[in-house]
Design a protein around this motif. Structure first.
Motif, PDB file in Angstrom:
ATOM      1  N   LEU A  26      61.079-113.497 -54.295  1.00  5.11           N
ATOM      2  CA  LEU A  26      59.851-113.726 -55.070  1.00  5.11           C
ATOM      3  C   LEU A  26      60.131-114.341 -56.432  1.00  5.11           C
ATOM      4  O   LEU A  26      59.344-115.141 -56.925  1.00  5.11           O
ATOM      5  N   LYS A  76      59.440-104.617 -56.226  1.00  2.00           N
ATOM      6  CA  LYS A  76      60.591-105.107 -55.467  1.00  2.00           C
ATOM      7  C   LYS A  76      60.616-106.622 -55.460  1.00  2.00           C
ATOM      8  O   LYS A  76      59.591-107.280 -55.355  1.00  2.00           O
ATOM      9  N   GLU A  78      62.316-108.652 -53.289  1.00  2.00           N
ATOM     10  CA  GLU A  78      62.359-109.313 -51.988  1.00  2.00           C
ATOM     11  C   GLU A  78      61.055-109.143 -51.240  1.00  2.00           C
ATOM     12  O   GLU A  78      60.431-108.086 -51.299  1.00  2.00           O
ATOM     13  N   GLU A  79      60.680-110.199 -50.539  1.00  2.00           N
ATOM     14  CA  GLU A  79      59.516-110.094 -49.660  1.00  2.00           C
ATOM     15  C   GLU A  79      59.962-109.492 -48.337  1.00  2.00           C
ATOM     16  O   GLU A  79      61.073-109.749 -47.881  1.00  2.00           O
TER      17      GLU A  79
ATOM     18  N   ASN B  33      52.403-111.000 -48.432  1.00  2.00           N
ATOM     19  CA  ASN B  33      52.784-110.474 -49.740  1.00  2.00           C
ATOM     20  C   ASN B  33      51.739-110.871 -50.790  1.00  2.00           C
ATOM     21  O   ASN B  33      51.327-112.027 -50.858  1.00  2.00           O
ATOM     22  N   MET B  35      51.965-111.179 -54.016  1.00  2.00           N
ATOM     23  CA  MET B  35      52.472-112.137 -54.992  1.00  2.00           C
ATOM     24  C   MET B  35      52.401-113.564 -54.433  1.00  2.00           C
ATOM     25  O   MET B  35      52.052-114.505 -55.138  1.00  2.00           O
ATOM     26  N   LYS B  36      52.728-113.712 -53.124  1.00  2.00           N
ATOM     27  CA  LYS B  36      52.653-115.025 -52.483  1.00  2.00           C
ATOM     28  C   LYS B  36      51.221-115.525 -52.434  1.00  2.00           C
ATOM     29  O   LYS B  36      50.956-116.717 -52.605  1.00  2.00           O
ATOM     30  N   ILE B  39      50.502-117.049 -55.736  1.00  2.00           N
ATOM     31  CA  ILE B  39      51.112-118.370 -55.870  1.00  2.00           C
ATOM     32  C   ILE B  39      50.264-119.406 -55.131  1.00  2.00           C
ATOM     33  O   ILE B  39      50.020-120.515 -55.627  1.00  2.00           O
ATOM     34  N   HIS B 122      50.561-101.490 -56.660  1.00  2.00           N
ATOM     35  CA  HIS B 122      51.951-101.065 -56.473  1.00  2.00           C
ATOM     36  C   HIS B 122      52.162 -99.632 -56.958  1.00  2.00           C
ATOM     37  O   HIS B 122      52.901 -98.859 -56.345  1.00  2.00           O
ATOM     38  N   ILE B 128      53.635-103.960 -52.136  1.00  2.00           N
ATOM     39  CA  ILE B 128      52.656-105.029 -52.338  1.00  2.00           C
ATOM     40  C   ILE B 128      52.484-105.846 -51.065  1.00  2.00           C
ATOM     41  O   ILE B 128      51.999-106.966 -51.095  1.00  2.00           O
ATOM     42  N   GLU B 129      52.905-105.271 -49.915  1.00  2.00           N
ATOM     43  CA  GLU B 129      52.655-105.931 -48.629  1.00  2.00           C
ATOM     44  C   GLU B 129      51.286-105.492 -48.114  1.00  2.00           C
ATOM     45  O   GLU B 129      50.980-104.301 -48.067  1.00  2.00           O
TER      46      GLU B 129
END
Lengths: 81, 142
Positions: A26, A76, A78-79, B33, B35-36, B39, B122, B128-129
């Motif tokens: 990430l 964290k 890593e995804e 995710n 965060m993705k 983005i 979180h 965060i999945e």
């Protein structure tokens, strides 16, 4: 608009965007998003939108990246696969 | 037929803006995710801004070279009247620039609020999945 610079920068934009959403780390994704912002700021200066260009370089590439890294520091890196 | 190909190639800025928009849209919908997803949101909005800035650049619309930044040299009382301020000087339309300046700031604020929500998720769920969050919600019967 200067066509060779424009074509090259837009090609790089697509490549960097694809990399940013594909990469698993990430932190690497966030840094790639920052690079994306800088390239698109260059595109706007080259398209005669200087005000939008320097705002994007300051706010998009600077502040947003700082926010995202500060948030990522709490979770964290890593995804999940 | 040839004029159609020419028209499509001449406006490649718009096509690449649509490609970027769909890349961002895909990330927002398909990535797991959070965060993705953020983005993807950033890429989506920058693509829209690219579309508007391309609209303002009149060299795409057939003016050719010689288009300058929208900065008027000297004091011209008739400068506000039209596109051409000085004799023979064509400049990019500044109205979309101003609108997109606001959009960039709004994007930064939206991202900051979304990041605050992600941090809160979180803290609550420890992940965060998206699928894990939904699973934990089911377990505790929220």
């Amino acid at each position: 608009m200067i066509i060779p610079i424009d074509l090259l920068a837009l090609f790089f934009l697509v490549v960097i965007a694809l990399a940013a959403i594909t990469v698993r780390d990430l932190l690497a994704a966030i840094v790639l998003l920052s690079a994306y912002s800088f390239v698109i700021a260059a595109v706007w200066v080259e398209m005669h939108a200087v005000d939008v260009g320097f705002t994007e370089a300051a706010v998009g590439a600077g502040a947003t990246t700082a926010f995202m890294i500060a948030a990522l520091a709490r979770m964290k890196r890593e995804e999940k696969r | 037929m040839e004029w159609l190909v020419e028209e499509i190639l001449a406006k490649y800025n718009y096509w690449i803006s649509i490609v970027l928009m769909l890349i961002g849209f895909y990330a927002m919908i398909a990535k797991n995710n959070l965060m993705k997803k953020l983005i993807g949101l950033n890429i989506f909005q920058t693509a829209i801004i690219l579309f508007f800035i391309s609209l303002s650049d009149v060299s795409i619309g057939g003016w050719g070279g010689g288009v300058t930044e929208p900065i008027v040299k000297g004091t011209l009382p008739w400068a506000a009247a039209g596109h051409v301020a000085e004799e023979g000087v064509v400049y990019a339309n500044p109205l979309p620039h101003v609108l997109m300046l606001t959009a960039i700031v709004v994007l930064a604020a939206t991202t900051a609020v979304a990041l605050a929500l992600v941090i809160r998720i979180h803290e609550e769920y420890g992940t965060i999945e998206e699928d894990e969050v939904i699973e934990k919600e089911r377990e505790h019967g929220v």
